[in-house]
Design a protein around this motif. Structure first.
Motif, PDB file in Angstrom:
ATOM      1  N   THR A 180       0.928  -1.259  -0.031  1.00 45.70           N
ATOM      2  CA  THR A 180      -0.041  -0.113   0.108  1.00 45.70           C
ATOM      3  C   THR A 180       1.011   1.313   0.027  1.00 45.70           C
ATOM      4  O   THR A 180       1.949   1.167   0.650  1.00 45.70           O
ATOM      5  CB  THR A 180      -0.896   0.123   1.300  1.00 45.70           C
ATOM      6  N   PHE A 181       0.341   2.228  -0.860  1.00 43.42           N
ATOM      7  CA  PHE A 181       1.108   3.580  -1.012  1.00 43.42           C
ATOM      8  C   PHE A 181       0.372   4.719  -0.615  1.00 43.42           C
ATOM      9  O   PHE A 181      -0.982   4.631  -0.854  1.00 43.42           O
ATOM     10  CB  PHE A 181       1.682   3.614  -2.130  1.00 43.42           C
ATOM     11  N   ARG A 182       0.808   5.676   0.157  1.00 43.94           N
ATOM     12  CA  ARG A 182       0.135   6.806   0.349  1.00 43.94           C
ATOM     13  C   ARG A 182       0.405   8.105  -0.616  1.00 43.94           C
ATOM     14  O   ARG A 182       1.688   8.286  -0.889  1.00 43.94           O
ATOM     15  CB  ARG A 182       0.573   7.293   1.732  1.00 43.94           C
ATOM     16  N   TYR A 183      -0.519   8.678  -1.491  1.00 41.38           N
ATOM     17  CA  TYR A 183      -0.469   9.643  -2.248  1.00 41.38           C
ATOM     18  C   TYR A 183      -0.016  10.893  -1.405  1.00 41.38           C
ATOM     19  O   TYR A 183      -0.680  11.101  -0.472  1.00 41.38           O
ATOM     20  CB  TYR A 183      -1.656   9.782  -3.102  1.00 41.38           C
ATOM     21  N   LEU A 184       1.166  11.477  -2.159  1.00 43.57           N
ATOM     22  CA  LEU A 184       1.545  12.896  -1.333  1.00 43.57           C
ATOM     23  C   LEU A 184       1.744  13.759  -2.535  1.00 43.57           C
ATOM     24  O   LEU A 184       2.118  13.551  -3.641  1.00 43.57           O
ATOM     25  CB  LEU A 184       2.912  12.904  -0.706  1.00 43.57           C
ATOM     26  N   PRO A 185       1.591  15.226  -2.141  1.00 40.90           N
ATOM     27  CA  PRO A 185       2.095  16.360  -3.174  1.00 40.90           C
ATOM     28  C   PRO A 185       3.460  15.987  -3.604  1.00 40.90           C
ATOM     29  O   PRO A 185       4.284  15.506  -3.027  1.00 40.90           O
ATOM     30  CB  PRO A 185       1.761  17.500  -2.423  1.00 40.90           C
ATOM     31  N   LEU A 186       3.696  16.465  -4.899  1.00 44.40           N
ATOM     32  CA  LEU A 186       5.061  16.304  -5.335  1.00 44.40           C
ATOM     33  C   LEU A 186       5.996  17.404  -4.345  1.00 44.40           C
ATOM     34  O   LEU A 186       5.472  18.557  -4.438  1.00 44.40           O
ATOM     35  CB  LEU A 186       5.105  16.753  -6.845  1.00 44.40           C
ATOM     36  N   PRO A 187       7.293  17.052  -4.366  1.00 44.68           N
ATOM     37  CA  PRO A 187       8.078  18.197  -3.600  1.00 44.68           C
ATOM     38  C   PRO A 187       8.235  19.338  -4.495  1.00 44.68           C
ATOM     39  O   PRO A 187       8.437  19.003  -5.734  1.00 44.68           O
ATOM     40  CB  PRO A 187       9.206  17.246  -3.459  1.00 44.68           C
ATOM     41  N   GLN A 188       8.339  20.371  -3.874  1.00 53.87           N
ATOM     42  CA  GLN A 188       8.498  21.671  -4.778  1.00 53.87           C
ATOM     43  C   GLN A 188      10.055  21.924  -4.478  1.00 53.87           C
ATOM     44  O   GLN A 188      10.648  21.934  -3.475  1.00 53.87           O
ATOM     45  CB  GLN A 188       7.667  22.704  -4.094  1.00 53.87           C
TER      46      GLN A 188
END
Length: 139
Positions: free
Chosen positions: A131-139
Protein backbone atom coordinates in the motif's frame (compact mmCIF):
# COMPACT_ATOMS: atom_id res chain seq x y z
CA UNK A 1 23.37 14.93 6.70
CA UNK A 2 20.31 16.51 5.18
CA UNK A 3 18.98 14.85 2.05
CA UNK A 4 17.39 16.87 -0.69
CA UNK A 5 14.00 16.14 -2.20
CA UNK A 6 14.04 15.16 -5.86
CA UNK A 7 12.34 17.86 -7.86
CA UNK A 8 12.12 18.67 -11.52
CA UNK A 9 10.11 20.22 -14.25
CA UNK A 10 8.78 16.92 -15.59
CA UNK A 11 7.39 14.60 -12.89
CA UNK A 12 7.57 11.68 -15.35
CA UNK A 13 11.38 11.98 -15.31
CA UNK A 14 11.83 12.18 -11.52
CA UNK A 15 12.49 8.42 -11.31
CA UNK A 16 15.75 8.83 -13.22
CA UNK A 17 16.90 11.50 -10.75
CA UNK A 18 16.53 9.40 -7.55
CA UNK A 19 20.09 8.75 -6.29
CA UNK A 20 19.32 5.29 -4.86
CA UNK A 21 17.73 3.88 -8.02
CA UNK A 22 20.57 5.39 -10.07
CA UNK A 23 23.12 3.71 -7.80
CA UNK A 24 21.35 0.37 -8.34
CA UNK A 25 21.22 1.09 -12.10
CA UNK A 26 17.50 0.31 -12.07
CA UNK A 27 15.71 1.03 -15.35
CA UNK A 28 12.07 1.87 -15.89
CA UNK A 29 10.79 0.39 -19.14
CA UNK A 30 7.34 1.93 -18.78
CA UNK A 31 4.95 3.38 -16.25
CA UNK A 32 1.48 4.19 -17.53
CA UNK A 33 -2.16 3.54 -16.85
CA UNK A 34 -1.60 1.97 -13.44
CA UNK A 35 1.07 -0.48 -14.67
CA UNK A 36 4.84 -0.36 -14.62
CA UNK A 37 7.87 -2.47 -15.54
CA UNK A 38 11.30 -1.99 -14.01
CA UNK A 39 14.49 -3.95 -14.65
CA UNK A 40 17.86 -4.47 -13.04
CA UNK A 41 20.91 -6.43 -14.15
CA UNK A 42 23.05 -8.58 -11.88
CA UNK A 43 26.36 -7.06 -10.84
CA UNK A 44 28.87 -8.35 -8.34
CA UNK A 45 28.17 -5.55 -5.86
CA UNK A 46 24.46 -6.54 -5.73
CA UNK A 47 25.21 -10.16 -4.82
CA UNK A 48 24.52 -12.19 -1.69
CA UNK A 49 26.31 -15.21 -0.16
CA UNK A 50 24.70 -17.72 -2.57
CA UNK A 51 25.68 -15.80 -5.70
CA UNK A 52 22.24 -14.34 -6.38
CA UNK A 53 20.99 -10.75 -6.32
CA UNK A 54 20.52 -9.71 -2.69
CA UNK A 55 16.94 -9.88 -1.42
CA UNK A 56 17.07 -6.22 -0.41
CA UNK A 57 17.64 -5.30 -4.05
CA UNK A 58 14.72 -7.51 -5.12
CA UNK A 59 12.46 -5.87 -2.52
CA UNK A 60 13.54 -2.42 -3.70
CA UNK A 61 12.74 -3.40 -7.30
CA UNK A 62 9.26 -4.51 -6.19
CA UNK A 63 8.71 -1.39 -4.08
CA UNK A 64 9.74 1.07 -6.78
CA UNK A 65 7.80 -0.78 -9.49
CA UNK A 66 4.59 -0.66 -7.44
CA UNK A 67 5.06 3.01 -6.57
CA UNK A 68 5.61 3.70 -10.28
CA UNK A 69 2.36 1.94 -11.13
CA UNK A 70 0.54 3.97 -8.46
CA UNK A 71 1.80 7.35 -9.65
CA UNK A 72 1.15 6.51 -13.29
CA UNK A 73 -2.51 6.05 -12.37
CA UNK A 74 -2.71 9.72 -11.31
CA UNK A 75 -0.70 10.88 -14.34
CA UNK A 76 2.37 11.62 -12.17
CA UNK A 77 0.60 14.57 -10.53
CA UNK A 78 1.47 13.18 -7.07
CA UNK A 79 4.13 10.96 -5.60
CA UNK A 80 3.57 7.78 -3.59
CA UNK A 81 5.38 6.60 -0.46
CA UNK A 82 5.28 3.07 0.92
CA UNK A 83 2.96 2.36 3.84
CA UNK A 84 3.20 -1.43 3.81
CA UNK A 85 5.15 -3.95 1.75
CA UNK A 86 4.86 -7.75 1.79
CA UNK A 87 7.22 -9.89 -0.24
CA UNK A 88 7.47 -13.63 -0.85
CA UNK A 89 10.72 -15.00 -2.28
CA UNK A 90 10.29 -18.06 -4.50
CA UNK A 91 13.66 -18.50 -6.29
CA UNK A 92 17.12 -16.93 -6.08
CA UNK A 93 17.33 -13.93 -8.39
CA UNK A 94 20.10 -14.47 -10.91
CA UNK A 95 20.90 -12.46 -14.02
CA UNK A 96 18.58 -9.75 -15.26
CA UNK A 97 15.41 -9.29 -13.22
CA UNK A 98 12.15 -7.68 -14.31
CA UNK A 99 9.39 -6.42 -12.01
CA UNK A 100 5.92 -6.09 -13.50
CA UNK A 101 3.50 -4.23 -11.27
CA UNK A 102 -0.04 -2.99 -11.35
CA UNK A 103 -2.42 -0.89 -9.34
CA UNK A 104 -5.17 -3.10 -7.94
CA UNK A 105 -7.29 -0.41 -6.27
CA UNK A 106 -7.03 3.07 -4.82
CA UNK A 107 -8.88 5.99 -3.36
CA UNK A 108 -7.78 9.62 -3.11
CA UNK A 109 -5.17 8.86 -0.45
CA UNK A 110 -4.00 5.23 -0.70
CA UNK A 111 -3.12 2.87 -3.54
CA UNK A 112 -2.88 -0.94 -3.29
CA UNK A 113 -0.55 -2.59 -5.80
CA UNK A 114 0.93 -5.97 -6.62
CA UNK A 115 4.09 -7.04 -8.44
CA UNK A 116 5.93 -10.09 -9.70
CA UNK A 117 9.67 -10.35 -10.35
CA UNK A 118 10.93 -12.76 -13.00
CA UNK A 119 14.38 -13.67 -14.24
CA UNK A 120 15.50 -13.79 -17.89
CA UNK A 121 14.22 -17.38 -18.19
CA UNK A 122 10.75 -16.38 -16.96
CA UNK A 123 11.08 -18.01 -13.52
CA UNK A 124 9.19 -16.18 -10.79
CA UNK A 125 11.74 -14.93 -8.28
CA UNK A 126 9.42 -13.01 -5.94
CA UNK A 127 5.92 -11.64 -5.54
CA UNK A 128 4.93 -8.56 -3.61
CA UNK A 129 2.00 -6.44 -2.63
CA UNK A 130 1.89 -3.11 -0.91
CA UNK A 131 0.00 0.00 0.00
CA UNK A 132 1.19 3.49 -0.88
CA UNK A 133 0.14 6.92 0.36
CA UNK A 134 -0.27 9.60 -2.26
CA UNK A 135 1.52 12.83 -1.40
CA UNK A 136 1.98 16.15 -3.21
CA UNK A 137 5.07 16.38 -5.39
CA UNK A 138 8.02 18.01 -3.62
CA UNK A 139 8.60 21.63 -4.59
Amino acid sequence: MTMKAVTGHDPRQMFSQVPFTRMLQMRREFSEGGKARLCIDAREELGNVIGAIHGGVVITLIDVAMASAAVSHCNFERTAVTLNLNTSFLEPGRGSLTADSELVSCDDQVAWCKAVVTDADGRVVARGQGTFRYLPLPQ
